[in-house]
Design an enzyme around this catalytic site. Sequence first.
Site, mmCIF file in Angstrom:
data_model
loop_
_atom_site.group_PDB
_atom_site.id
_atom_site.type_symbol
_atom_site.label_atom_id
_atom_site.label_comp_id
_atom_site.label_asym_id
_atom_site.label_seq_id
_atom_site.Cartn_x
_atom_site.Cartn_y
_atom_site.Cartn_z
ATOM 1 N N GLU A 38 -45.675 -26.063 -12.787
ATOM 2 C CA GLU A 38 -47.082 -26.259 -13.134
ATOM 3 C C GLU A 38 -47.414 -26.041 -14.612
ATOM 4 O OE1 GLU A 38 -49.611 -24.132 -10.459
ATOM 5 O OE2 GLU A 38 -48.909 -25.267 -8.740
ATOM 6 N N GLU A 41 -45.070 -27.304 -3.212
ATOM 7 C CA GLU A 41 -45.986 -26.235 -2.820
ATOM 8 C C GLU A 41 -47.194 -26.834 -2.124
ATOM 9 O OE1 GLU A 41 -47.406 -23.402 -5.696
ATOM 10 O OE2 GLU A 41 -45.443 -23.220 -6.652
HETATM 11 C C1 PNW Z 1 -50.063 -22.172 -7.373
HETATM 12 N N1 PNW Z 1 -55.178 -26.127 -8.240
HETATM 13 O O1 PNW Z 1 -50.879 -22.573 -8.431
HETATM 14 C C2 PNW Z 1 -48.969 -21.308 -7.960
HETATM 15 O O2 PNW Z 1 -47.853 -22.095 -8.288
HETATM 16 C C3 PNW Z 1 -48.529 -20.165 -7.113
HETATM 17 O O3 PNW Z 1 -47.777 -19.250 -7.872
HETATM 18 C C4 PNW Z 1 -49.708 -19.495 -6.483
HETATM 19 O O4 PNW Z 1 -49.361 -18.374 -5.750
HETATM 20 C C5 PNW Z 1 -50.407 -20.535 -5.642
HETATM 21 O O5 PNW Z 1 -50.867 -21.577 -6.458
HETATM 22 C C6 PNW Z 1 -51.628 -20.013 -4.930
HETATM 23 O O6 PNW Z 1 -52.640 -19.741 -5.846
HETATM 24 C C7 PNW Z 1 -51.963 -23.431 -8.300
HETATM 25 O O7 PNW Z 1 -55.520 -26.716 -9.235
HETATM 26 C C8 PNW Z 1 -52.337 -24.137 -9.415
HETATM 27 O O8 PNW Z 1 -55.782 -26.338 -7.180
HETATM 28 C C9 PNW Z 1 -53.365 -25.028 -9.414
HETATM 29 C C10 PNW Z 1 -54.088 -25.234 -8.254
HETATM 30 C C11 PNW Z 1 -53.740 -24.547 -7.132
HETATM 31 C C12 PNW Z 1 -52.686 -23.642 -7.154
#
Ligand code: PNW
Length: 587
Positions: free
Chosen positions: A212, A417
């Site tokens: 990310e 994920e």
């Molecule tokens: C993830 N969005 O990040 C992460 O990779 C994990 O480490 C984390 O635990 C998980 O989310 C839960 O929060 C995200 O834009 C980044 O919706 C962006 C978004 C969602 C999750």
Amino acid sequence: MRVASFCVVLLAVVGVASASETDLAQQRRAAQDDTVRGRPARRPTFPATFMFGVGTSAWQIEGSGGDRPRSVWDEFVSTLGDREVLEAESGIEFHERYAQDAELMADAGVKDLKMSLSWPRLMRADGTAIEEGFDYYRKVFAALRMHGIEPHVTLFHWDTPTWCCKNVTTASSGVCDGAWADARIVKDFVAYADAVFSRLGDGVKYWTTISEPKTVAEMGYGAGVHAPGKMEVREQLRVGHNMLLAHARAVALFRKKYSHLSGKISINLNSAWAEPASGSSEDVRAANDAMDEELGWFADPIYTGDYPASMRARLGEFLPRFTGEESLLVKGSTDYFALNHYTSYYVKHVAEGRASGQLGMSGKPQPWDITLTSESSTAPIGKQAQSEWLHVVPWGLEKVLLRIKQRYGNPQIIITENGIDIAERPSIEESLDDSQRVKFLDAYLGATQEAMRKGANVIGYFYWSIFDNVEWVDGRAKRFGLVYVDYDGKYGDKMLRYPKKSLEHYSSYMRGDAVSVASLGAARESTVEGTIKSAISSFSTKRQGELHAVTGMALTMVSVFAAALMASRVKVTANEDEVHDEHTTLV
Ligand code: PNW
């Protein structure tokens, strides 16, 4: 200043009205018809080779055991408070408990685990490798493989070593200049990648370089709510650029020097889905531009060698440029598309001159607003999870998958994920009884299946996360796991792991014996609301009782969910009237 998408969603959450129930009845009737006639609502079509995995990341689970050198996240939380420091130091003690955890995962049928390595454990500022750190991961890999679990390795999941900062570093200063904002990090990252490929590369089939980049750039450097806490609107574009170059150079090295490893490599790109708030051409264009930024900011360079034209037009000189050599290097720098997807929102065009609270990455007002309701409905786009930014919208995943298929030449996709958080409840029994997550899994896998039916080349799905873990600034309060972690020892020893109902359910996918996966999640434009509502419905207390009775009968060849369907014979989703227990209304 542009606030990252899920922060914006968070702001927009205020004042959203509750959903209307209209299309659900129709959907439910259709599903009942199928079930009453004695055949499952839909046949599973996941190929036998489809990977069902689970995910974790180093900083969120390991803790600081083994004298782990500090990362920017340790610095950042030390500016927040004692709670955050304690949580970061403990993680879920995976550093000490990895052997038992491997066994637990194997018992649940886990065969593929997405995990990241801690860069600070492995490299020193002078570019030399820390061999004790590599020995630790050798032991972890050995424990996993002994149990038939394949590590899918991410080199970097946010825990930049503090020595990458120009100015750190007295502990607890929280300050970190440079790091990803400074192009010199590219060389450090490639040296790290080289050390990892040479020492741990044998047998690893799937790699990702950076998890990310968009989140790190936006949240860490734009909004300042993640490490290193910067609020430099334009710096985030530079950070993103440096991450693309670091990724591409590490991949070039991998392909040149480590081709004998025959692993596949990618970068985890997160993308929400941006749905037009209405059918107006302005909203449609605004949503498309928002998707260019959401997905295209990183995916376009990787598939075309440059940023999306709409971003260039809007951001002009604030958006860095690739040299010809860099463009060639970045283009084609993945072997598969690694997608992280969590949520969706609506996008509404903002007429020029109209005041909008949301600023774009140029620091100027953004020509669209992110909202949670459409023009035609006061219903939010999907039910809110525990986290304010996370709304359950299975059809959004289908749309992201199809956009990737259409725009980037139908690449192989692994959903690396996807997950949901559910708050802790007053008793252990209730906390483990996460029917909402069971429904979430069926709904999102249904949407995946639907995208595959329409031609998307999805080869795997990884639920985030196997364990409750340290959810960055939210710490232990947010629980995404299939396995409950008893941090304080409320129910036995501290840090004991307790499988939730969803683990048993997801096991049937991982073991390949799920029979009916897609009864909830299909995306259909006309029944968007119904789809969401059916996805967010939940078993009544009565039905949960039936569910337990059926699982007690140890039906090994059917999923728990399919078993519940069979037990109830006529119902796919509970009647809304039965679903008003505040704890069971999530999914
Ligand atoms: C993830 N969005 O990040 C992460 O990779 C994990 O480490 C984390 O635990 C998980 O989310 C839960 O929060 C995200 O834009 C980044 O919706 C962006 C978004 C969602 C999750």
